[in-house]
Design an enzyme around this catalytic site. Structure first.
Site, PDB file in Angstrom:
ATOM      1  N   TRP A   1       0.827  -1.214   0.000  1.00 25.51           N
ATOM      2  CA  TRP A   1       0.000   0.000   0.000  1.00 25.51           C
ATOM      3  C   TRP A   1       0.855   1.256   0.000  1.00 25.51           C
ATOM      4  O   TRP A   1       0.530   2.238  -0.669  1.00 25.51           O
ATOM      5  CB  TRP A   1      -0.965   0.002   1.192  1.00 25.51           C
ATOM      6  CG  TRP A   1      -2.035  -1.042   1.069  1.00 25.51           C
ATOM      7  CD1 TRP A   1      -2.250  -2.091   1.903  1.00 25.51           C
ATOM      8  CD2 TRP A   1      -3.025  -1.138   0.029  1.00 25.51           C
ATOM      9  NE1 TRP A   1      -3.315  -2.838   1.454  1.00 25.51           N
ATOM     10  CE2 TRP A   1      -3.810  -2.286   0.317  1.00 25.51           C
ATOM     11  CE3 TRP A   1      -3.329  -0.387  -1.104  1.00 25.51           C
ATOM     12  CZ2 TRP A   1      -4.872  -2.696  -0.495  1.00 25.51           C
ATOM     13  CZ3 TRP A   1      -4.382  -0.792  -1.921  1.00 25.51           C
ATOM     14  CH2 TRP A   1      -5.140  -1.924  -1.606  1.00 25.51           C
TER      15      TRP A   1
ATOM     16  N   ASP B   1      -1.414   6.739   6.338  1.00 25.06           N
ATOM     17  CA  ASP B   1      -2.515   5.903   5.863  1.00 25.06           C
ATOM     18  C   ASP B   1      -2.806   4.917   6.994  1.00 25.06           C
ATOM     19  O   ASP B   1      -2.024   3.998   7.238  1.00 25.06           O
ATOM     20  CB  ASP B   1      -2.081   5.169   4.584  1.00 25.06           C
ATOM     21  CG  ASP B   1      -3.112   4.144   4.117  1.00 25.06           C
ATOM     22  OD1 ASP B   1      -4.188   4.027   4.740  1.00 25.06           O
ATOM     23  OD2 ASP B   1      -2.837   3.448   3.105  1.00 25.06           O
TER      24      ASP B   1
ATOM     25  N   LYS C   1     -12.086  -1.535   6.998  1.00 23.41           N
ATOM     26  CA  LYS C   1     -11.415  -2.461   7.912  1.00 23.41           C
ATOM     27  C   LYS C   1     -11.926  -2.262   9.335  1.00 23.41           C
ATOM     28  O   LYS C   1     -12.463  -3.187   9.919  1.00 23.41           O
ATOM     29  CB  LYS C   1      -9.901  -2.296   7.851  1.00 23.41           C
ATOM     30  CG  LYS C   1      -9.263  -3.018   6.661  1.00 23.41           C
ATOM     31  CD  LYS C   1      -9.046  -2.140   5.468  1.00 23.41           C
ATOM     32  CE  LYS C   1      -8.461  -2.912   4.284  1.00 23.41           C
ATOM     33  NZ  LYS C   1      -7.803  -2.042   3.331  1.00 23.41           N
TER      34      LYS C   1
HETATM   35  C1  LIG Z   1      -7.252  -1.579   2.213  1.00 21.00           C
HETATM   36  C2  LIG Z   1      -6.177  -0.580   2.221  1.00 21.00           C
HETATM   37  C3  LIG Z   1      -6.097   0.427   1.259  1.00 21.00           C
HETATM   38  C4  LIG Z   1      -7.035   0.514   0.063  1.00 21.00           C
HETATM   39  O1  LIG Z   1      -8.267   0.987   0.395  1.00 21.00           O
HETATM   40  P1  LIG Z   1      -9.357   1.310  -0.744  1.00 21.00           P
HETATM   41  O2  LIG Z   1     -10.483   1.822   0.064  1.00 21.00           O
HETATM   42  O3  LIG Z   1      -9.628   0.021  -1.448  1.00 21.00           O
HETATM   43  O4  LIG Z   1      -8.778   2.306  -1.640  1.00 21.00           O
HETATM   44  C5  LIG Z   1      -5.084   1.366   1.371  1.00 21.00           C
HETATM   45  N1  LIG Z   1      -4.195   1.313   2.378  1.00 21.00           N
HETATM   46  C6  LIG Z   1      -4.237   0.339   3.318  1.00 21.00           C
HETATM   47  C7  LIG Z   1      -3.228   0.332   4.404  1.00 21.00           C
HETATM   48  C8  LIG Z   1      -5.223  -0.631   3.255  1.00 21.00           C
HETATM   49  O5  LIG Z   1      -5.264  -1.589   4.194  1.00 21.00           O
END
Ligand SMILES: *Cc1c(COP(=O)(O)O)cnc(C)c1O
Length: 359
Positions: free
Chosen positions: A102, A173, A197
């Protein structure tokens, strides 16, 4: 029908009570005779839900008044682009710490917007199985910001302590570990998290951003992508994903009822310990590709000796109504995602299966 014991990485398990409330209120929000999805986003009924969701984020995470809480669309991936579009002006550079797939994606996207540097990467030496130390970070003191991924969903690593970036804003993030424990929001310039999540439905993204960064953000980009547009309009510039915000509200309310983030942290640590203990106890069978100090409390990753054993393990798990344990397609092995809504009981059941497997 029994609820599945859900270890999905995302979209992931949500608190049953939050979903039951949605079920109960689906046709009638607060005595209005309409579903939340049928309400105007400018009306009182929806606005109450919207504002409650925002104030619960503020309350649970202790967000200072000097920060905006934005509810946006496009998931975390859209923020990979929107962060640099706002915060990375021409003539400046941004630092990225690469700790997994990511953060690589975030870096790649930022590269298409402006100048970016890699301040550290853990790809080569241990295949993203660790988190860099403070002294490994080659930080540019003039950077526009430093970007990290607080929890690496695919590789199962997590920052135990956040890096010190001095006066350079730290951008994180937190998609896969937001609200797993209390944090000091004032250490960050900006936090973003896709909701699917720990917080609610996919597509929705929560952004917590220092007001001074919003004000200093670029204004030569389309209005829809400017943080200021959404901050100035309480995230009601355009039609928000109303049902998703409503479910977020329900999830946050359950989190509050459970005692807030300190209480949730305690349970989350217990849950993770159960599964890591099972991995360590049965080293005849399992191994962890992750350095101990970097072990994630949200995504526990491990491998078995052969693909056949892994298939058998998944088969045994399936018999016990457990789903979502197969590792990400890019790394293989097993992964148990044990976000806030995954109960201690579910983790106990998994640890028992792991300890007793093939014995
Ligand atoms: C799941 C995830 C993403 C992607 O999220 P989307 O909503 O599909 O864009 C980005 N960063 C991390 C750390 C993730 O776990």
């Amino acid at each position: 029908m029994a609820r599945a014991i859900n270890f999905n990485a995302g979209p992931a398990a949500l608190p049953a009570a939050a979903l039951e409330r949605a079920q109960k209120e689906l046709l009638d929000l607060a005595g209005t005779g309409m579903s939340v999805m049928e309400h105007s986003h400018r009306g009182k009924a929806y606005e109450a839900v919207h504002n409650e969701a925002i104030s619960l984020v503020r309350e649970l995470m202790g967000v200072p008044d000097s920060y905006d809480v934005l509810l946006l669309q496009g998931g975390a991936s859209q923020q990979f682009a929107v962060v640099p579009m706002n915060l990375l002006p021409a003539g400046k550079s941004a630092d990225y710490v690469l700790t997994g797939a990511w953060s690589q994606k975030a870096y790649k996207e930022a590269k298409s917007v402006g100048t970016v540097r890699v301040a550290a990467t853990t790809e080569k030496d241990k295949k993203f199985g660790r988190i860099p130390s403070q002294k490994e970070l080659e930080l540019d003191p003039n950077a526009a910001y430093v970007h990290i991924t607080s929890n690496n969903t695919i590789f199962g690593t997590q920052w135990a302590e956040f890096p010190d970036t001095g006066s350079v804003p730290l951008v994180a993030d937190m998609s896969s570990d937001i609200a797993w424990r209390p944090i000091d929001v004032s250490k960050f310039g900006l936090i973003y998290a896709g909701a699917q999540k720990n917080l609610g439905p996919s597509g929705l993204v929560v952004v917590i951003v220092k007001k001074e960064l919003v004000a200093a953000g670029r204004s030569d980009i389309p209005a829809i992508f400017q943080y200021r547009t959404h901050a100035d309009n309480n995230s009601l510039y355009n039609t928000p994903p109303t049902f998703s915000v409503y479910v977020l509200r329900n999830v946050l309310e359950e989190l509050k009822k459970a005692g807030g983030l300190s209480a949730v942290e305690k349970t989350n640590r217990e849950k993770a310990k159960l599964i890591y203990d099972a991995i360590d106890e049965r080293s005849d069978l399992y191994s962890s590709p992750v350095e101990k100090s970097a072990r994630s409390t949200m995504n526990v990753v491990w491998t078995l000796k052969t693909p056949e054993l892994e298939a058998e393990f998944l088969e045994e798990a399936k018999k016990r109504n457990m789903i979502g344990l197969k590792g990400h397609r890019s790394v293989g092995g097993m992964r148990a995602s044990i976000y806030n809504a995954v109960s201690l009981e579910w983790c106990k059941a998994l640890a028992e299966l792991m300890k007793g497997f093939k014995r």
